[in-house]
Design an enzyme around this catalytic site. Structure first.
Site, PDB file in Angstrom:
ATOM      1  N   GLN B  19       0.788  -1.276   0.044  1.00 56.04           N
ATOM      2  CA  GLN B  19       0.011  -0.003   0.061  1.00 56.04           C
ATOM      3  C   GLN B  19       1.012   1.419  -0.153  1.00 56.04           C
ATOM      4  O   GLN B  19       0.395   2.071  -0.141  1.00 56.04           O
ATOM      5  CB  GLN B  19      -0.990   0.022   1.176  1.00 56.04           C
ATOM      6  N   CYS B  25      -5.329   0.462   3.494  1.00 53.42           N
ATOM      7  CA  CYS B  25      -5.416  -1.206   4.143  1.00 53.42           C
ATOM      8  C   CYS B  25      -6.861  -1.679   4.043  1.00 53.42           C
ATOM      9  O   CYS B  25      -6.968  -2.698   3.484  1.00 53.42           O
ATOM     10  CB  CYS B  25      -4.755  -1.418   5.427  1.00 53.42           C
ATOM     11  N   HIS B 162      -6.210  -1.620  11.623  1.00 55.12           N
ATOM     12  CA  HIS B 162      -5.552  -1.863  10.279  1.00 55.12           C
ATOM     13  C   HIS B 162      -6.390  -3.288   9.827  1.00 55.12           C
ATOM     14  O   HIS B 162      -6.676  -4.280  10.606  1.00 55.12           O
ATOM     15  CB  HIS B 162      -4.176  -2.400  10.635  1.00 55.12           C
ATOM     16  N   ASN B 182      -1.085  -9.376   4.703  1.00 58.07           N
ATOM     17  CA  ASN B 182      -0.952  -8.076   4.863  1.00 58.07           C
ATOM     18  C   ASN B 182      -0.681  -7.197   3.437  1.00 58.07           C
ATOM     19  O   ASN B 182      -0.620  -7.856   2.531  1.00 58.07           O
ATOM     20  CB  ASN B 182       0.187  -7.812   5.912  1.00 58.07           C
TER      21      ASN B 182
END
Lengths: 81, 214
Positions: B19, B25, B162, B182
């Protein structure tokens, strides 16, 4: 090693370097604390990565920008949702 | 339930993305879920546009943050179709929303569920197996220093900040864990993945769990 590995180009002994070095040293102290909780081989390990020269505040401001909506508890009902 | 399950083994999980310096996110998490569920339905795995969600999901704040549920509400209410990433590439900046005509190809979201599975992580495993990768929101403050292994401490279930994508779990070892993708690139964590202990709502992983239906 860190600057080369993660492409940081701030000059040694510049104000920016000193600031980043301070945060890097803070990170190293934090790693020792985080790693002290478990020595089991499967446990999480903490150490130097691409975020090690950021303060925790900078890290939060840049990367932790999501929030969660309160969700109803799962009840196992088929029609849920 | 199988003792371990990983959607990556079914070739429906896209590669880890980055990102960069943008609080997007929430968009990566939602788009990751949508593109995987699309592939589970028999279509080829296509990376869909995170930038489209970032620019157009008006209830969120672009690079300044957002929630997966607000993005999913936007997708279901407006019936906007997500176009491929190649047509609307990621720029790591909030930009003007680019509209596509209704006849333009893309992937639409029909519905979604957002549920709290805290105390019921076995049911969450069933949800993952049945519906595909799940979009969740966690406390990731200690992830600044994470290198690999199973997270069991150092985070809270009360300060989610997150969004990530749960793609599997493994309960065969001493410590059962979730497999989580992630969006901080492959140099972070274990090739971009993080593992989190199952069973104690670690980092609030079970508090706000979204599944999508296409």
């Amino acid at each position: 090693w860190f600057r080369e590995r993660f492409g940081r180009n701030y000059e040694v002994n510049s104000p920016q370097f000193d600031r980043r070095l301070f945060f890097f040293q803070e990170s190293a102290t934090r790693h020792a604390y985080l790693n002290s909780f478990s020595a089991a081989s499967q446990s999480a390990k903490y150490g130097i990565n691409q975020f090690s020269d950021l303060s925790q505040r900078e890290f939060q401001d840049l990367y932790l920008r999501a929030s969660a909506d309160r969700a109803p508890a799962f009840s196992g009902q088929k029609a849920e949702g | 339930l199988p003792a371990k399950f990983d959607w990556r083994d079914h070739a429906i999980v896209a590669p880890v993305q980055n990102q960069q310096a943008c609080g997007s996110c929430w968009a990566f998490s939602v788009v990751g879920a949508v593109q995987s569920v699309h592939a589970i339905g028999g279509s080829q795995l296509v990376e869909l546009s995170v930038q489209q969600v970032l620019d157009c999901s008006f209830q969120n704040k672009g690079c300044n943050g957002g929630t997966p549920v607000a993005a999913l509400k936007w997708l279901t209410q407006t019936r906007v179709k997500l176009v491929p990433q190649s047509e609307y590439p990621y720029k790591a900046q909030t930009r003007m929303c680019h509209f596509f005509s209704g006849s333009h190809g893309g992937v639409g979201v029909k519905n979604f569920t957002a549920l709290d599975f805290s105390g019921q992580e076995e049911a969450m495993m069933g949800h993952l197996v049945k519906h595909g990768p799940l979009s969740v929101v966690v406390d990731a403050l200690s992830w600044q220093d994470y290198l690999g292994g199973i997270i069991q401490y150092h985070c809270s279930s009360k300060r989610s900040n997150h969004a990530v994508l749960v793609v599997g779990y493994d309960t065969t070892g001493d410590i059962p864990y979730w497999i989580v993708q992630n969006s901080w690139g492959t140099t972070w964590g274990d090739k971009g993945y993080v593992y989190m202990k199952v069973g104690s709502n670690i980092c609030g992983i079970a508090d706000s769990v979204a599944a999508v239906f296409l």
